[in-house]
Design an enzyme around this catalytic site. Structure first.
Site, short mmCIF file in Angstrom:
data_model
loop_
_atom_site.label_atom_id
_atom_site.label_comp_id
_atom_site.label_asym_id
_atom_site.label_seq_id
_atom_site.Cartn_x
_atom_site.Cartn_y
_atom_site.Cartn_z
CB SER A 93 -16.24 31.48 14.96
OG SER A 93 -16.91 30.74 15.59
CG MET A 94 -16.46 34.14 20.96
SD MET A 94 -15.20 33.59 22.29
CE MET A 94 -13.70 34.34 21.49
CG ASP A 194 -19.72 26.43 9.95
OD1 ASP A 194 -19.12 25.59 10.97
OD2 ASP A 194 -19.77 27.61 10.18
CG HIS A 224 -16.31 27.46 11.38
ND1 HIS A 224 -17.69 28.21 11.72
CD2 HIS A 224 -15.69 28.14 12.60
CE1 HIS A 224 -17.49 28.97 12.79
NE2 HIS A 224 -16.25 28.91 13.44
#
Length: 259
Positions: A93-94, A194, A224
């Site tokens: 993710s980030m 997601d 996710h």
């Protein structure tokens, strides 16, 4: 504040190939620990830091921004380079955006990049209202634990501090502009479903990097936080295969594979 049980940073001294893991926004090393353990058990040197403001309480994160999170992984990368012949960066993710910026800024010091459901943008109307809303409302509902596997839980905050979210939005814009500087071999693993980061983010990243050795894998059974989900074993195995291939010099002729 004490670190939440399970959110502790993790390091393992292994061989000459190192991997730096970057966890996600409001998350913790817990989401990547099984992946890190898998590679450590196979002889790799592993670093999985806890990003500032994470792993304690959301109020602590409210006081941090992208500069703090990036500085932490930047320090860890430099430390790994001091003791490893090759270093790979990986993120969820980030954390994927952090890994991509490390690749863009450090060039040949990063041998390859592995990202899982990488984030590239804060989507929706809230993204446009953040500059104002963060001064009016402190938090929004949390985004942790988007997982299909029954019983699996991500250790993350149940609230999103909006000052930090605003900083994240600025960080994504910065990284998007730097993506053409990413030239290393790249493995992107993204979930078909997601509910946190849309597939358009991976597509945007793939369209903007300059890497010629690119592999995209679609995960059919996970949401996710795929590193804790049904496709976790595939992520671990595919990443190890990718690292082994790049580390032994295979696939440096500019070929592109997708599947």
């Amino acid at each position: 504040m004490p670190v939440l049980p399970g959110a502790e940073p993790y390091r393992h001294e292994g061989g000459e190939v190192g991997v730096l893991f970057c966890h996600g926004f409001t998350g913790s090393p817990q989401s990547l620990r099984p992946w890190a353990d898998y590679l450590a058990e196979r002889g790799l040197t592993v670093s999985l830091p806890l990003l500032p403001g994470h792993g304690t309480r959301w109020e602590d994160m409210q006081l941090t921004g992208w500069q703090d999170w990036y500085a932490e992984v930047d320090r860890e990368l430099r430390a790994l380079r001091d003791r490893c012949a090759l270093v790979f960066v990986a993120g969820l993710s980030m954390g994927g955006a952090l890994a991509l910026r490390l690749a863009a800024k450090h060039g040949e010091d990063v041998a390859g990049v592995v990202v899982v459901n990488p984030a590239n943008k804060v989507h929706g109307l809230s993204a446009y209202t953040l500059p104002v809303s963060r001064h009016l409302v402190r938090t929004a509902p949390g985004i942790a634990s988007d997982i299909a596997k029954e019983g699996a839980v991500e250790l993350g905050y149940d609230r999103v501090p909006l000052h930090a979210a605003h900083s994240l939005r600025n960080f994504f814009r910065l990284v998007d502009g730097e993506l053409p500087q990413v030239t290393q071999p790249l493995l992107v693993l993204r979930s078909r479903q997601d509910h946190t980061v849309p597939a358009v983010d991976s597509a945007r990243i793939l369209s903007r990097v300059s890497s010629t050795d690119v592999t995209e894998i679609v995960l059919e059974q996970s949401y996710h936080v795929a590193t804790l989900d049904h496709d976790a074993d595939r992520i671990f195995e595919e990443s190890l295969g990718f690292i082994d291939r790049v580390a032994t010099g295979v696939g440096k002729e500019g070929t592109t594979a997708r599947g």
